[in-house]
Every structure is written in C-alpha cells, then in structure tokens.
Design a protein around this motif. Structure first.
Motif, PDB file in Angstrom:
ATOM      1  N   SER A  43       0.839  -1.205   0.000  1.00 48.14           N
ATOM      2  CA  SER A  43       0.000   0.000   0.000  1.00 48.14           C
ATOM      3  C   SER A  43       0.871   1.251   0.000  1.00 48.14           C
ATOM      4  CB  SER A  43      -0.885   0.030   1.242  1.00 48.14           C
ATOM      5  OG  SER A  43      -1.754  -1.066   1.268  1.00 48.14           O
ATOM      6  N   CYS A  57      -3.547   4.112   0.186  1.00 51.46           N
ATOM      7  CA  CYS A  57      -4.303   3.548  -0.934  1.00 51.46           C
ATOM      8  C   CYS A  57      -3.568   2.373  -1.546  1.00 51.46           C
ATOM      9  CB  CYS A  57      -4.597   4.613  -1.992  1.00 51.46           C
ATOM     10  SG  CYS A  57      -3.156   5.343  -2.751  1.00 51.46           S
ATOM     11  N   ASP A  58      -4.371   1.477  -2.107  1.00 51.31           N
ATOM     12  CA  ASP A  58      -3.859   0.372  -2.918  1.00 51.31           C
ATOM     13  C   ASP A  58      -4.250   0.684  -4.353  1.00 51.31           C
ATOM     14  OD1 ASP A  58      -2.801  -1.257  -0.826  1.00 51.31           O
ATOM     15  OD2 ASP A  58      -4.845  -1.815  -0.296  1.00 51.31           O
ATOM     16  N   THR A 131      -8.102   0.411  -5.138  1.00 52.73           N
ATOM     17  CA  THR A 131      -8.846  -0.707  -4.548  1.00 52.73           C
ATOM     18  C   THR A 131      -9.005  -0.532  -3.041  1.00 52.73           C
ATOM     19  OG1 THR A 131      -6.803  -2.001  -4.490  1.00 52.73           O
ATOM     20  CG2 THR A 131      -8.268  -2.327  -6.381  1.00 52.73           C
ATOM     21  N   THR A 132      -8.188   0.309  -2.462  1.00 50.84           N
ATOM     22  CA  THR A 132      -8.348   0.762  -1.078  1.00 50.84           C
ATOM     23  C   THR A 132      -8.022   2.245  -1.092  1.00 50.84           C
ATOM     24  OG1 THR A 132      -7.583  -1.365  -0.221  1.00 50.84           O
ATOM     25  CG2 THR A 132      -7.559   0.486   1.308  1.00 50.84           C
ATOM     26  N   TYR A 133      -8.803   3.028  -0.353  1.00 53.85           N
ATOM     27  CA  TYR A 133      -8.611   4.471  -0.379  1.00 53.85           C
ATOM     28  C   TYR A 133      -9.052   5.035   0.955  1.00 53.85           C
ATOM     29  CZ  TYR A 133      -8.696   9.162  -2.502  1.00 53.85           C
ATOM     30  OH  TYR A 133      -8.462  10.469  -2.824  1.00 53.85           O
ATOM     31  N   LEU A 134      -8.110   5.547   1.728  1.00 55.77           N
ATOM     32  CA  LEU A 134      -8.415   6.065   3.051  1.00 55.77           C
ATOM     33  C   LEU A 134      -7.658   7.374   3.248  1.00 55.77           C
ATOM     34  CD1 LEU A 134      -9.574   5.694   5.963  1.00 55.77           C
ATOM     35  CD2 LEU A 134      -7.439   4.496   6.484  1.00 55.77           C
TER      36      LEU A 134
END
Length: 136
Positions: A43, A57-58, A131-134
C-alpha cells in the motif's frame, strides 16, 4: 522449358510463404488482447496537505495487453515514486470527496502513462483503480 519452370516455381514458393506470413500477422493483430492487472504493492501511505494527515491507498494498473506486464513490473519503482510525489502534493480535504477521488485517479493515470512513455516509448497503462482508499 526447364529454365523457365525453375524460376517460376521459386517465385510461386516465395509468394506463397509471403502470403502465409501476412495471414499470420493479420491473425495476431485481430486476436483479442487479454486484459491484465498489476498491483502496486505494498500500500502507498503518504502525508497530505491541509487538515487531513495522510492517505493510504492500494492501486491496480490495468493494461489491455498482458504482454505489457513485464515492462510495467520492471518500472514499478518509478511508478510508485511518481504516485508518492503526486499524492503528497494533494490537499486532504479535496481528495476526500467523490469528485476529488475521481480527479486524482485521472491525474494519477496521466502521470503514470507519462512515466511509461518516457521509459518504454508507449503509455502501456490503460486505466488505474484505487482498490483501497483512506484519507485521515
């Protein structure tokens, strides 16, 4: 008569092999490309500007030709570097919104395509997905 038949046979043989090569090349060009994805792992975590402190994020990169994956993999460090610089220059409040995320995705895609164009001579990356978002 034999003198004419031999060159004529050679010409026919050569023409037939040229036609086969052209047909094979056309078949390869018409064959559907296989979509493939490359994950930029691990990440990406960077500090952002403003009230938010960081983004995690990924990222998955999509190509419409799986034969491009080795080149994308080879240049993954340069692609990660470009993303880290891009993400660390973002305002945290702006990239929290849906519009901000989509704008960032498009800007990131354009930046990574530019890197691949410089390194490989073609863009190679057709799309980019978070695909990941923070953002916190």
């Amino acid at each position: 008569m034999r003198l004419i038949a031999l060159p004529l046979s050679l010409i026919l043989l050569f023409a037939t092999s040229m036609l086969r090569a052209a047909e094979e090349q056309t078949a390869e060009e018409q064959a559907p490309k296989v979509i493939a994805y490359y994950e930029l792992a691990p990440s990406i975590v960077v500090n952002v500007k403003g009230k938010a402190k960081y983004i995690r994020c990924d990222v998955q990169l999509m190509t419409r030709d799986e034969n491009r994956l080795p080149a994308i993999s080879l240049h993954a460090p340069a692609l990660r570097h470009e993303l880290i610089l891009l993400l660390s220059d973002q305002q945290g409040d702006e990239i929290r919104t849906t519009k901000g995320k989509e704008r960032l995705r498009k800007v990131a895609l354009k930046a990574l395509r530019k890197v691949m164009k410089q390194l490989e001579g073609e863009e190679m990356i057709d799309d980019l997905f978070f695909t990941t978002y923070l953002v916190q």
